[in-house]
Design a protein around this motif. Structure first.
Motif, mmCIF file in Angstrom:
data_model
loop_
_atom_site.group_PDB
_atom_site.id
_atom_site.type_symbol
_atom_site.label_atom_id
_atom_site.label_comp_id
_atom_site.label_asym_id
_atom_site.label_seq_id
_atom_site.Cartn_x
_atom_site.Cartn_y
_atom_site.Cartn_z
ATOM 1 N N PRO A 340 -34.213 32.099 -31.839
ATOM 2 C CA PRO A 340 -34.891 32.278 -32.736
ATOM 3 C C PRO A 340 -36.210 32.993 -32.791
ATOM 4 C CG PRO A 340 -35.288 30.234 -32.196
ATOM 5 C CD PRO A 340 -34.425 30.748 -31.108
ATOM 6 N N SER A 341 -37.053 33.468 -34.110
ATOM 7 C CA SER A 341 -38.338 34.136 -33.680
ATOM 8 C C SER A 341 -39.145 33.272 -33.495
ATOM 9 C CB SER A 341 -38.344 34.987 -35.039
ATOM 10 O OG SER A 341 -38.529 33.942 -36.165
ATOM 11 N N SER A 342 -39.086 32.032 -33.765
ATOM 12 C CA SER A 342 -40.031 30.845 -33.745
ATOM 13 C C SER A 342 -39.922 30.279 -32.016
ATOM 14 C CB SER A 342 -40.126 29.640 -34.506
ATOM 15 O OG SER A 342 -38.786 29.218 -34.761
ATOM 16 N N LYS A 343 -40.737 30.098 -31.780
ATOM 17 C CA LYS A 343 -40.933 29.492 -30.090
ATOM 18 C C LYS A 343 -40.035 28.242 -30.070
ATOM 19 C CE LYS A 343 -43.323 33.148 -28.820
ATOM 20 N NZ LYS A 343 -42.556 34.387 -28.078
ATOM 21 N N ILE A 344 -39.499 28.230 -29.096
ATOM 22 C CA ILE A 344 -38.608 26.925 -28.829
ATOM 23 C C ILE A 344 -38.922 26.298 -27.478
ATOM 24 C CG2 ILE A 344 -36.933 27.372 -30.488
ATOM 25 C CD1 ILE A 344 -35.051 28.290 -28.344
ATOM 26 N N SER A 345 -38.432 25.173 -27.149
ATOM 27 C CA SER A 345 -38.631 24.735 -25.855
ATOM 28 C C SER A 345 -37.186 24.346 -25.287
ATOM 29 C CB SER A 345 -39.410 23.387 -25.744
ATOM 30 O OG SER A 345 -38.497 22.357 -26.278
ATOM 31 N N MET A 346 -36.876 24.106 -24.085
ATOM 32 C CA MET A 346 -35.636 23.899 -23.349
ATOM 33 C C MET A 346 -34.873 22.816 -24.100
ATOM 34 S SD MET A 346 -34.940 25.970 -20.683
ATOM 35 C CE MET A 346 -34.004 25.305 -19.625
ATOM 36 N N SER A 347 -35.714 21.720 -24.464
ATOM 37 C CA SER A 347 -35.016 20.787 -25.418
ATOM 38 C C SER A 347 -34.356 20.901 -26.640
ATOM 39 C CB SER A 347 -36.184 19.504 -25.319
ATOM 40 O OG SER A 347 -37.168 19.897 -26.342
ATOM 41 N N GLU A 348 -34.591 22.232 -26.934
ATOM 42 C CA GLU A 348 -34.393 22.634 -28.520
ATOM 43 C C GLU A 348 -32.926 23.548 -28.318
ATOM 44 O OE1 GLU A 348 -37.689 22.879 -31.522
ATOM 45 O OE2 GLU A 348 -38.210 23.801 -29.548
ATOM 46 N N MET A 349 -32.792 24.065 -27.066
ATOM 47 C CA MET A 349 -31.628 25.050 -26.678
ATOM 48 C C MET A 349 -30.260 24.905 -27.219
ATOM 49 S SD MET A 349 -32.763 27.932 -25.130
ATOM 50 C CE MET A 349 -31.182 28.413 -24.405
ATOM 51 N N GLY A 350 -29.924 23.480 -27.241
ATOM 52 C CA GLY A 350 -28.641 22.876 -27.854
ATOM 53 C C GLY A 350 -28.448 23.534 -29.081
ATOM 54 N N LYS A 351 -29.444 23.535 -29.873
ATOM 55 C CA LYS A 351 -29.344 24.332 -31.323
ATOM 56 C C LYS A 351 -28.806 25.588 -31.427
ATOM 57 C CE LYS A 351 -33.309 21.642 -32.947
ATOM 58 N NZ LYS A 351 -34.521 21.659 -33.634
ATOM 59 N N TYR A 352 -28.780 26.410 -30.294
ATOM 60 C CA TYR A 352 -28.564 27.727 -30.315
ATOM 61 C C TYR A 352 -27.416 28.069 -29.316
ATOM 62 C CZ TYR A 352 -32.851 27.271 -32.730
ATOM 63 O OH TYR A 352 -34.050 27.115 -33.566
ATOM 64 N N VAL A 353 -27.194 27.299 -28.253
ATOM 65 C CA VAL A 353 -26.295 27.461 -27.263
ATOM 66 C C VAL A 353 -25.447 26.232 -27.009
ATOM 67 C CG1 VAL A 353 -25.949 28.211 -24.411
ATOM 68 C CG2 VAL A 353 -27.820 28.936 -25.852
ATOM 69 N N GLU A 354 -24.437 26.474 -27.579
ATOM 70 C CA GLU A 354 -23.213 25.374 -27.667
ATOM 71 C C GLU A 354 -23.145 24.806 -26.225
ATOM 72 O OE1 GLU A 354 -18.854 24.216 -29.160
ATOM 73 O OE2 GLU A 354 -19.566 26.255 -29.427
ATOM 74 N N GLY A 355 -23.360 23.414 -26.037
ATOM 75 C CA GLY A 355 -22.986 22.579 -24.971
ATOM 76 C C GLY A 355 -24.147 22.653 -24.100
ATOM 77 N N TRP A 356 -25.378 23.047 -24.450
ATOM 78 C CA TRP A 356 -26.612 23.163 -23.407
ATOM 79 C C TRP A 356 -27.060 21.745 -23.318
ATOM 80 C CZ3 TRP A 356 -28.840 26.820 -20.708
ATOM 81 C CH2 TRP A 356 -29.974 26.606 -20.020
ATOM 82 N N GLY A 357 -27.270 21.510 -22.223
ATOM 83 C CA GLY A 357 -27.748 20.216 -21.602
ATOM 84 C C GLY A 357 -27.158 18.753 -22.182
ATOM 85 N N LYS A 358 -25.858 19.107 -22.297
ATOM 86 C CA LYS A 358 -25.035 17.853 -22.845
ATOM 87 C C LYS A 358 -23.703 17.397 -21.773
ATOM 88 C CE LYS A 358 -25.977 18.691 -27.628
ATOM 89 N NZ LYS A 358 -25.291 19.082 -28.996
ATOM 90 N N SER A 359 -24.198 17.532 -20.501
ATOM 91 C CA SER A 359 -23.142 17.446 -19.729
ATOM 92 C C SER A 359 -22.945 15.737 -19.646
ATOM 93 C CB SER A 359 -23.192 17.940 -18.109
ATOM 94 O OG SER A 359 -22.598 17.233 -17.184
#
Length: 375
Positions: A340-359
């Motif tokens: 997104p254009s707004s700044k995000i953190s690693m904890s929010e990556m799951g909203k944009y990359v499917e499966g991120w951080g959910k092992s």
């Protein structure tokens, strides 16, 4: 315990491209009986309360040693943060040892952990020729060991990795597609580290697959100021190749390299040069999200998630459960255009990359109970 996956689609691609890559050995850890007891919750915060669902081996807080080859950059710091958080959630304690890229010191830290009679050892990077004897000694004394991004191959030691072959190929393939199979690139790389050596295998295959993509320069070194050193070297290279078309892209298979190259390109105003990397952290995200950032894509796993997973494998070993000899974490391709254009953190990556951080690898039913009992 949920099933674990050892292979990934990226590794299948790598096996087709390469003939000479050694295969990992099958799991050999023996499965032992798990015993349980039941007791009332204690008010003593130094003890983990007994539960019918918690293995008897974990009825006391575990003392863990986390031994790291180096601690360079935000990826490493977020990995260590994940390790600490998971151990603390399980009611244990962890002592982190940073060998400052000194393999002999790393081996000495393993010996120290053995002498301190820790309940488990986590290894981060390191090379077998330097630390295998000490790790074998730990295993012989019944201390569970789980390694990350290491070439250790010792029966009973689980080794997890980021599937470095897939990481490299995903980034390289994206670069090739963006270049339409033709262009001039810079390769930022350094040897001597297991994941970097594996990524380089894929780079060598890439050069054969895309012969019209030419390497015009190569440099790189690992230090406590890797990103800054890379930036200085890239700045000098841009002066050597001052014209548009001299360099089309940079492949940087470590985020510290990618950060340095990105900043040099930005400061020089050479927005025609694109950067393709490996690994991701909060600092990396800020660079990728910046307006007109040349950092177009990176292949990565969540470092904190990897750290937590490594701890879970260790606790499974301590509980006498069977664990795999090798486990490859599924990597993700993160492209600037999906952020997104707004700044995000690693904890929010799951909203944009499917499966991120959910092992959910290395999850056992008793772990939830252990967390509750450890609060």
């Amino acid at each position: 315990m949920k099933s674990w996956k050892v292979a990934s689609a990226g590794i299948l691609t790598a096996s087709i491209l390469l003939t000479g890559c050694t295969s990992e050995q099958d799991a050999v850890a023996q499965k032992t009986e798990t015993k349980t007891v039941h007791a009332e919750k204690s008010t003593d915060k130094t003890k983990i309360t007994s539960s019918k669902k918690i293995p008897s081996q974990l009825q006391k807080p575990l003392k863990i040693a986390s031994i790291n080859q180096f601690s360079i950059g935000t990826f490493s710091s977020q990995y260590v943060s994940g390790v600490k958080k998971q151990v603390e959630e399980f009611g244990g304690s962890v002592q982190v040892y940073n060998a400052d890229n000194d393999l002999s010191k790393m081996a000495a830290y393993v010996e120290t952990a053995i002498n301190q009679q820790v309940d488990g050892i986590l290894i981060d990077h390191g090379r077998a020729d330097a630390i295998a004897p000490s790790v074998k000694k730990a295993v012989a004394q019944g201390i569970p060991v789980v390694a990350f991004d290491s070439d250790i191959n010792i029966p009973g030691v689980t080794v997890i990795d980021q599937d470095d072959y897939s990481l490299a190929w995903n980034s390289l393939r994206t670069m090739a597609q963006d270049l339409n199979g033709k262009g001039k690139i810079v390769y930022v790389w350094v040897g001597g580290f297991t994941p970097m050596e594996r990524r380089n295998v894929m780079y060598e295959a890439f050069k054969k697959r895309y012969p019209n993509i030419k390497e015009v320069a190569r440099f790189g070194n690992a230090s406590q100021n890797t990103a800054l050193d890379t930036q200085s070297q890239m700045e000098a290279l841009l002066q050597k190749y001052p014209n548009k078309g001299d360099i089309d892209a940079v492949f940087a298979p470590w985020d510290e390299f990618a950060k340095g190259a990105t900043r040099a390109i930005q400061q020089a105003g050479r927005d025609e040069i694109k950067v393709y990397g490996i690994d991701l952290s909060d600092e990396d995200l800020q660079l990728m999200q910046a307006d007109e950032s040349p950092w177009k894509a990176t292949a990565a796993t969540d470092p904190a998630d990897v750290g937590k997973m490594q701890v879970r494998f260790l606790y499974q070993k301590a509980a006498g459960e069977e664990t795999p000899q090798v486990y490859s974490v599924q990597p993700h391709l993160v492209e600037k255009e999906v952020l997104p254009s707004s700044k995000i953190s690693m904890s929010e990556m799951g909203k944009y990359v499917e499966g991120w951080g959910k092992s959910d690898a290395a999850e056992s039913p008793w772990m939830k109970t252990l967390k509750e009992a450890s609060k």
